[in-house]
Design a protein around this motif. Structure first.
Motif, PDB file in Angstrom:
ATOM      1  N   MET A   1      -0.228 -53.548  12.392  1.00  0.00           N
ATOM      2  CA  MET A   1      -0.678 -52.703  11.279  1.00  0.00           C
ATOM      3  C   MET A   1      -0.638 -51.232  11.706  1.00  0.00           C
ATOM      4  N   ILE A   2      -0.159 -50.368  10.813  1.00  0.00           N
ATOM      5  CA  ILE A   2      -0.069 -48.932  11.087  1.00  0.00           C
ATOM      6  C   ILE A   2      -1.102 -48.197  10.236  1.00  0.00           C
ATOM      7  N   GLY A   3      -1.810 -47.276  10.867  1.00  0.00           N
ATOM      8  CA  GLY A   3      -2.793 -46.483  10.142  1.00  0.00           C
ATOM      9  C   GLY A   3      -2.153 -45.302   9.422  1.00  0.00           C
ATOM     10  N   PHE A   4      -2.638 -45.033   8.219  1.00  0.00           N
ATOM     11  CA  PHE A   4      -2.134 -43.925   7.415  1.00  0.00           C
ATOM     12  C   PHE A   4      -3.309 -42.995   7.132  1.00  0.00           C
ATOM     13  N   ARG A   5      -3.323 -41.851   7.800  1.00  0.00           N
ATOM     14  CA  ARG A   5      -4.436 -40.921   7.619  1.00  0.00           C
ATOM     15  C   ARG A   5      -3.907 -39.491   7.592  1.00  0.00           C
ATOM     16  N   THR A   6      -4.618 -38.613   6.959  1.00  0.00           N
ATOM     17  CA  THR A   6      -4.207 -37.216   6.835  1.00  0.00           C
ATOM     18  C   THR A   6      -3.939 -36.614   8.207  1.00  0.00           C
ATOM     19  N   GLY A   7      -2.751 -36.013   8.335  1.00  0.00           N
ATOM     20  CA  GLY A   7      -2.405 -35.348   9.586  1.00  0.00           C
ATOM     21  C   GLY A   7      -1.639 -36.206  10.570  1.00  0.00           C
ATOM     22  N   SER A   8      -1.599 -37.529  10.353  1.00  0.00           N
ATOM     23  CA  SER A   8      -0.877 -38.410  11.275  1.00  0.00           C
ATOM     24  C   SER A   8       0.627 -38.233  11.110  1.00  0.00           C
ATOM     25  N   GLN A   9       1.380 -38.725  12.092  1.00  0.00           N
ATOM     26  CA  GLN A   9       2.842 -38.627  12.015  1.00  0.00           C
ATOM     27  C   GLN A   9       3.372 -39.326  10.766  1.00  0.00           C
ATOM     28  N   LEU A  10       2.863 -40.507  10.481  1.00  0.00           N
ATOM     29  CA  LEU A  10       3.324 -41.244   9.309  1.00  0.00           C
ATOM     30  C   LEU A  10       2.990 -40.489   8.033  1.00  0.00           C
ATOM     31  N   TYR A  11       1.792 -39.944   7.957  1.00  0.00           N
ATOM     32  CA  TYR A  11       1.385 -39.174   6.774  1.00  0.00           C
ATOM     33  C   TYR A  11       2.317 -37.985   6.562  1.00  0.00           C
ATOM     34  N   ARG A  12       2.590 -37.254   7.635  1.00  0.00           N
ATOM     35  CA  ARG A  12       3.447 -36.068   7.525  1.00  0.00           C
ATOM     36  C   ARG A  12       4.873 -36.458   7.148  1.00  0.00           C
ATOM     37  N   PHE A  13       5.358 -37.570   7.688  1.00  0.00           N
ATOM     38  CA  PHE A  13       6.728 -38.000   7.406  1.00  0.00           C
ATOM     39  C   PHE A  13       6.870 -38.461   5.959  1.00  0.00           C
ATOM     40  N   VAL A  14       5.911 -39.239   5.485  1.00  0.00           N
ATOM     41  CA  VAL A  14       5.945 -39.699   4.090  1.00  0.00           C
ATOM     42  C   VAL A  14       5.807 -38.515   3.142  1.00  0.00           C
TER      43      VAL A  14
END
Length: 377
Positions: A1-14
């Protein structure tokens, strides 16, 4: 499971993909730690469950992103089954409207243009500019309004083109990828990547005229005479200047369109260069730091220079303005005064190649200027 939170790499990429639609795989370095972003992208290409750390919602999909193309043309896009993730950042409606319900053209020219826009947005994102058009103030072309920009802001060329709902012949023939409002000024933005910039004189003049009207109506900016030109390296700036000197048709030269063109390399140094433009009246502030009032030319000199110090005429290249540098270089061919160009360390090699033996070069630390302007590193 991947966390999605403000400022994370995934958040910024999405968030980036919500505005650009796609991103060139070979430009992941512009987002930060290239190795970590490559590992994340590879992981997102396999079945994943993403958990919104702020709301507790989860999304399971066969993959989050899809990679297609070959070589430097490889492009990263959101996978159709992962589009609900856009609801978490209030971008779904904007994305589906802008990218034709997640339908992309297979034409290489369209993908390359999207990549040029995406690289520019990556640079602005890393520098703290607002680039999410669904979060930006709405611009219009009908009346005078004062738009409240909370921070330096980037609008895509696609958005500028559609202002007033008159898309045809607006900025159709321009290579402009967008426009920036920063430091009480407006700049047209171009990204030539690793190629010599080929200017479409009439198209660029039309785009500049339309952008100036938008800036005047929405931000009270009286004129647009400056552009930001992104390129892979200083070699692109040098080649662009050399090509310009060979072109005797003023309407097809960059200095026939914009009075100031700030070259910004697609790199970490380029991001620091962009940060300068966020400071209100940054050019005046820098020149006031460097020179005494009685030394300043205040743009009233017989040729292009900023100050005369002990009989030496000094031009500041700290802003990377290759249009002014070009005018300075041409003036030196017919003058005998002692001259000097002030620059940052990373600009020295470029200046030596372009100016050759025409003038002296003096270096000032970038850290010094950033500290005086209270810029965060």
């Amino acid at each position: 499971m991947i966390g999605f939170r403000t400022g994370s790499q995934l958040y910024r990429f999405v968030t980036l993909l919500s505005t650009t639609g796609e991103y060139p795989l070979h430009s992941l370095r512009l987002l930060g730690n290239e190795r970590m972003y490559r590992e994340m992208t590879t992981r997102l290409c396999s079945p994943q469950t993403v958990r919104n750390s702020e709301t507790g919602e989860t999304l399971s999909a066969a993959k989050i992103v899809n990679i297609s193309g070959k070589g430097k043309s490889k492009t990263v896009r959101l996978y159709k089954g992962a589009l609900p993730i856009l609801k978490w950042i209030d971008a779904e409606e904007y994305y589906m409207r802008t990218f034709r319900s997640h339908r992309f053209s297979g034409d290489m020219a369209h993908a390359q243009r999207n990549h040029r826009v995406a690289e520019a947005i990556a640079m602005f994102m890393r520098t703290g500019y607002e680039f999410r058009e669904y979060k930006l103030p709405v611009l219009q072309s009908a009346e005078i309004r004062q738009v409240p920009f909370a921070r330096p802001s980037f609008y895509t060329g696609r958005y500028i083109k559609q202002i007033g709902n008159t898309e045809v012949n607006k900025t159709m023939f321009t290579r402009m990828v967008g426009a920036v409002f920063a430091g009480n000024a407006c700049y047209a933005v171009y990204n030539t990547r690793n190629a010599v910039m080929k200017w479409n004189g009439k198209g660029e003049c039309k785009a500049k005229y339309d952008l100036a009207a938008i800036a005047r109506l929405n931000a009270g900016i009286p004129n647009v005479d400056s552009a930001i030109l992104f390129g892979e390296s200083d070699a692109v700036a040098l080649a662009t200047l050399e090509e310009t000197e060979r072109n005797h048709r003023l309407e097809l030269r960059f200095d026939g369109v914009y009075e100031h063109i700030h070259f910004v390399p697609l790199s970490e140094i380029g991001m620091r260069q962009l940060a300068l433009l966020t400071v209100t009246d940054w050019r005046e502030q820098i020149l006031n730091l460097l020179f005494e009032s009685e030394q300043r030319s205040y743009d009233r000199g017989a040729f292009e220079y900023d100050a005369c110090v002990d009989g030496v005429y000094v031009l500041s290249f700290l802003d990377g303005d290759i249009a002014r540098l070009n005018r300075f270089r041409r003036a030196l061919e017919n003058r005998s005064e002692k001259t000097e160009v002030l620059c940052f360390e990373d600009q020295v090699d470029f200046l030596k190649k372009y100016l050759q033996e025409f003038t002296e070069i003096r270096v000032i630390g970038r850290d010094v200027i950033e500290s005086e302007l209270h810029l965060k590193k």
